[in-house]
Design a protein around this motif. Structure first.
Motif, short mmCIF file in Angstrom:
data_model
loop_
_atom_site.label_atom_id
_atom_site.label_comp_id
_atom_site.label_asym_id
_atom_site.label_seq_id
_atom_site.Cartn_x
_atom_site.Cartn_y
_atom_site.Cartn_z
N LYS A 175 0.82 -1.21 0.00
CA LYS A 175 0.00 0.00 0.00
C LYS A 175 0.85 1.26 0.00
N GLU A 176 1.94 1.25 0.77
CA GLU A 176 2.77 2.44 0.88
C GLU A 176 3.84 2.54 -0.20
N HIS A 177 4.12 1.43 -0.91
CA HIS A 177 5.13 1.43 -1.97
C HIS A 177 4.55 0.83 -3.25
N PRO A 178 3.47 1.41 -3.79
CA PRO A 178 2.85 0.79 -4.98
C PRO A 178 3.77 0.78 -6.19
N ARG A 179 4.51 1.87 -6.42
CA ARG A 179 5.39 1.91 -7.59
C ARG A 179 6.58 0.98 -7.43
N ASP A 180 7.11 0.90 -6.22
CA ASP A 180 8.23 -0.02 -5.99
C ASP A 180 7.78 -1.47 -6.16
N THR A 181 6.59 -1.77 -5.66
CA THR A 181 6.05 -3.12 -5.83
C THR A 181 5.81 -3.42 -7.31
N ALA A 182 5.26 -2.44 -8.03
CA ALA A 182 5.03 -2.62 -9.47
C ALA A 182 6.34 -2.86 -10.21
N ALA A 183 7.39 -2.16 -9.82
CA ALA A 183 8.69 -2.33 -10.46
C ALA A 183 9.18 -3.76 -10.29
N MET A 184 9.08 -4.30 -9.08
CA MET A 184 9.54 -5.67 -8.85
C MET A 184 8.69 -6.68 -9.61
N LEU A 217 11.50 2.14 -13.48
CA LEU A 217 10.77 2.41 -12.24
C LEU A 217 11.68 2.31 -11.02
N VAL A 218 12.59 1.34 -11.06
CA VAL A 218 13.54 1.20 -9.96
C VAL A 218 14.44 2.43 -9.87
#
Length: 292
Positions: A175-184, A217-218
């Motif tokens: 929830k707090e890192h949506p873009r980081d999660t999407a990158a992985m 994204l990373v």
């Protein structure tokens, strides 16, 4: 400035400010039922002002998180505020509800300054740094209660209460890192596409295009350090090139020619790329968990 860069910078600022808002909200929630409404509002305002003074205008989420870590548990700050008000003879909601005050009340009102945090004392910088590290280790051990892989279990608790897991469960991280999660996720998808013989896009293979999107994204992330980004992105490239050369060379031996080596290289390099991507994503996920 391009819209993409502007959006990335806006996301960085929003991320840092959100950390502060979440921390102040936790402190205000902890003060509910303990301080009177006016004291609670005053406490939250002074806490926010003190945090802003400590962060010195920084918009780096990692640096802001370190500042918040130095303030400690929001509930502990509320207890310190209650004690300070009691020593000043100021009645709180807890006292009004019947709890015995530490000092007999002499009036009402709010305090003018916020309690000093640990690092405010005149200890040398090195002492403060080691003290903070020790406190973080003790806190993590207490949270884990001495059980092996406690941190991993907390991260896997999708239905957990963030307050009980310290915000280190998988749901909160996503929830707090949506873009980081999407990158992985994109990096993993790129690795999974390698075995499929998909038609190329222009002159680029589809897995390469997908991996490049995840790598971008990373790179734009404000969560990971430069070192983390290099490891996360560089692992698949290193595995593809170095791993492909080593494994391909071992498979053809010293007698085969260049053409045989090239054939073996492309046979194993895809698999090595997948392995490297997996290792890079594991590292990024670990550092994301360690950051929170």
């Amino acid at each position: 400035m391009s819209p993409l860069i502007g959006a990335a910078l806006l996301g960085v600022i929003e991320r840092a400010d959100q950390l502060v808002l979440n921390y102040v909200s936790k402190a205000a929630d902890a003060a509910h039922g303990v301080l009177r409404a006016d004291q609670r509002l005053d406490f939250a305002k002074r806490l926010r002002a003190r945090i802003e003074a400590e962060r010195h205008g920084s918009q780096n989420a990692r640096e802001v998180a370190k500042v918040l870590a130095r303030f400690g548990d929001p509930a502990a700050l509320v207890e310190r505020e209650v004690r300070r008000l009691a020593e000043a003879g100021v009645a709180t909601r807890r006292e009004a509800a019947g709890a015995p005050p530490e000092v007999a009340p002499r009036g009402t009102g709010s305090t003018l300054s916020f309690p000093a945090i640990v690092d405010d004392h005149g200890a040398p910088p090195g002492v403060r740094a080691y003290r903070r590290i020790a406190q973080e280790r003790v806190s993590r051990r207490q949270e884990g209660r001495g059980l092996p892989f406690a941190g991993l279990r907390r991260a896997a608790m999708f239905s957990a209460n963030p307050m009980a897991t310290g915000g280190r469960d998988a749901r909160t991280l996503i929830k707090e890192h949506p873009r980081d999660t999407a990158a992985m996720v994109i990096l993993v998808v790129a690795a999974l596409l390698v075995p499929f013989d998909l038609p190329p896009l222009a002159i680029f293979q589809v897995p390469v295009v997908v991996w490049a999107a995840g790598a971008a994204l990373v790179l734009f992330s404000d969560t990971w350090t430069v070192r983390d980004k290099i490891i996360g992105i560089g692992a698949p490239l290193l595995a593809y090139s170095v791993g492909g050369v080593l494994i391909g060379g071992l498979r053809v031996g010293t007698e085969a020619g260049l053409q045989a080596f090239i054939t073996q290289f492309f046979d194993v390099s895809g698999t090595m790329f997948m392995i490297g991507t997996g290792l890079g994503v594991v590292w990024l996920a670990y550092r994301l968990l360690d950051f929170n």
